[in-house]
Design a protein around this motif. Structure first.
Motif, PDB file in Angstrom:
ATOM      1  N   THR A  17      39.417 104.548  82.953  1.00 49.65           N
ATOM      2  CA  THR A  17      40.286 105.338  82.065  1.00 49.65           C
ATOM      3  C   THR A  17      41.066 106.349  82.896  1.00 49.65           C
ATOM      4  N   ILE A  18      42.223 106.738  82.331  1.00 47.53           N
ATOM      5  CA  ILE A  18      43.032 107.741  83.030  1.00 47.53           C
ATOM      6  C   ILE A  18      42.345 109.096  82.973  1.00 47.53           C
ATOM      7  N   ARG A  19      41.775 109.406  81.817  1.00 48.55           N
ATOM      8  CA  ARG A  19      41.092 110.689  81.655  1.00 48.55           C
ATOM      9  C   ARG A  19      39.917 110.804  82.616  1.00 48.55           C
ATOM     10  N   GLY A  20      39.123 109.743  82.677  1.00 47.97           N
ATOM     11  CA  GLY A  20      37.962 109.768  83.580  1.00 47.97           C
ATOM     12  C   GLY A  20      38.381 109.862  85.034  1.00 47.97           C
ATOM     13  N   THR A  21      39.471 109.183  85.382  1.00 50.15           N
ATOM     14  CA  THR A  21      39.955 109.236  86.761  1.00 50.15           C
ATOM     15  C   THR A  21      40.403 110.649  87.121  1.00 50.15           C
ATOM     16  N   ALA A  22      41.154 111.267  86.186  1.00 48.83           N
ATOM     17  CA  ALA A  22      41.623 112.631  86.416  1.00 48.83           C
ATOM     18  C   ALA A  22      40.458 113.576  86.645  1.00 48.83           C
ATOM     19  N   PRO A  52      41.743 100.416  73.859  1.00 47.67           N
ATOM     20  CA  PRO A  52      40.960 101.550  73.349  1.00 47.67           C
ATOM     21  C   PRO A  52      39.759 101.889  74.233  1.00 47.67           C
ATOM     22  N   LYS A  53      39.214 100.899  74.941  1.00 44.55           N
ATOM     23  CA  LYS A  53      37.994 101.153  75.710  1.00 44.55           C
ATOM     24  C   LYS A  53      38.265 101.430  77.190  1.00 44.55           C
ATOM     25  N   LYS A  54      39.143 100.669  77.807  1.00 43.83           N
ATOM     26  CA  LYS A  54      39.349 100.849  79.244  1.00 43.83           C
ATOM     27  C   LYS A  54      40.670 100.258  79.708  1.00 43.83           C
ATOM     28  N   LEU A  55      41.000 100.526  80.917  1.00 41.16           N
ATOM     29  CA  LEU A  55      42.186  99.959  81.547  1.00 41.16           C
ATOM     30  C   LEU A  55      41.868  98.557  82.046  1.00 41.16           C
ATOM     31  N   LEU A  56      42.776  97.623  81.760  1.00 40.48           N
ATOM     32  CA  LEU A  56      42.589  96.253  82.227  1.00 40.48           C
ATOM     33  C   LEU A  56      43.716  95.894  83.190  1.00 40.48           C
ATOM     34  N   PRO A  57      43.385  95.428  84.398  1.00 42.28           N
ATOM     35  CA  PRO A  57      44.443  95.050  85.338  1.00 42.28           C
ATOM     36  C   PRO A  57      45.175  93.792  84.892  1.00 42.28           C
ATOM     37  N   THR A  58      46.474  93.786  85.026  1.00 37.55           N
ATOM     38  CA  THR A  58      47.283  92.596  84.761  1.00 37.55           C
ATOM     39  C   THR A  58      47.103  91.628  85.935  1.00 37.55           C
ATOM     40  N   PRO A  59      47.591  90.395  85.813  1.00 40.22           N
ATOM     41  CA  PRO A  59      47.534  89.475  86.965  1.00 40.22           C
ATOM     42  C   PRO A  59      48.202  90.065  88.208  1.00 40.22           C
ATOM     43  N   ALA A  60      49.371  90.684  88.002  1.00 37.88           N
ATOM     44  CA  ALA A  60      50.031  91.343  89.139  1.00 37.88           C
ATOM     45  C   ALA A  60      49.187  92.519  89.635  1.00 37.88           C
ATOM     46  N   GLY A  61      48.566  93.223  88.660  1.00 33.41           N
ATOM     47  CA  GLY A  61      47.716  94.351  89.019  1.00 33.41           C
ATOM     48  C   GLY A  61      46.539  93.926  89.878  1.00 33.41           C
ATOM     49  N   GLU A  62      45.963  92.726  89.585  1.00 30.70           N
ATOM     50  CA  GLU A  62      44.833  92.243  90.382  1.00 30.70           C
ATOM     51  C   GLU A  62      45.259  91.988  91.835  1.00 30.70           C
TER      52      GLU A  62
END
Length: 288
Positions: A17-22, A52-62
């Protein structure tokens, strides 16, 4: 892209999550969001999809995350190599050395040094101190006789007393007239000898001067009775026990030749240069 950007992507993927990362990296949530937008703009692809639960990497993101892992792995390997290299003493050491020192003292010093640090390549030039002074910027270390190099850091290694030798005695209260054998050296050496002879002209008078190229040749000519020779203690060996001689004194003080190790500012940051200078300054010369 900065290393911190790759670290941020990996931390976001780890935390989810962005919040958790911050919170984990102690910066504000808007700052994390803004940085992610910059990175996605840089690559031209969306890296994460928010759920709603977490960030999911896209194929490009992977693909980008895998690249980030490789970058961080490469950084770690580089740091390890640099740390290892710093512990190993290696490199090229350039030395310019007075001929007398290179003959009398340097072989044993360099032998021990190269045995201890075999990965160091040594480049050595020998010659008259006067010539070395003119070219001193071309070398890591200069070992010279006479006056120190004022443009560099100069450390005195030892003072070398001068003596005048002959096969014939030096009589008291009587003028000694003999040829003088001189060897090639810098002007300061000849000036010292000329000054001493001038001060003692009522006792010693050179009838002529023979000039040879090497100090060893000068010694051998003197031993054959060809004439007198002014020699430093460092090359006299047992001559003081075998041949008549006088110490060179001016105003009651011994006339000496200083020997210096000189180097430019910053070269001691190179470990192989620093270790060699330490070897020189820790060396005992003339058993003192």
């Amino acid at each position: 892209m900065k290393i911190e950007d790759y670290k941020l992507l990996l931390k976001m993927n780890e935390v989810g999550t962005i919040r958790g990362t911050a919170k984990a990296i102690l910066i504000s949530q808007p700052a994390v969001t803004q940085r992610l937008r910059y990175i996605e703009s840089y690559f031209g692809h969306t890296i994460f999809i928010r759920t709603p639960k977490k960030l999911l990497p896209t194929p490009a993101g992977e693909l980008i995350l895998n690249h980030a892992k490789n970058v961080m792995k490469g950084e770690a390997e580089l740091e390890n190599h640099l740390a290892s290299s710093a512990k190993r003493v290696q490199g090229t050491l350039s030395i310019a050395c007075s001929s007398l020192i290179s003959q009398r003292f340097l072989p044993s010093i360099l032998g021990e040094y190269t045995s201890k640090y075999p990965k160091v390549a040594v480049e050595l030039v020998t010659g008259i101190s006067e010539n070395i002074r003119r070219e001193h910027k071309n070398y890591h270390v200069c070992i010279i006789r006479g006056e120190k190099l004022k443009e560099c850091t100069s450390v005195r290694l030892f003072d070398d007393p001068l003596y005048i030798f002959d096969t014939e005695p030096f009589p008291k209260n009587k003028l000694k007239e003999r040829p003088l054998i001189s060897f090639s050296s810098d002007d300061s050496m000849h000036e010292v000898v000329d000054t001493w002879l001038y001060e003692h002209q009522e006792e010693i008078k050179p009838v002529k001067t023979l000039t040879v190229d090497q100090i060893e040749t000068c010694k051998q000519f003197m031993k054959q009775g060809i004439g007198m020779a002014v020699l430093p203690e460092s090359v006299s060996d047992s001559m003081k026990e075998e041949y008549p001689h006088l110490p060179l004194l001016l105003d009651g003080k011994p006339v000496t030749r200083g020997t210096w190790v000189c180097y430019q500012e910053g070269v001691r940051d190179l470990p192989h240069v620093d270790h060699f200078i330490n070897a020189l300054t820790n060396q005992s010369f003339l058993d003192v």
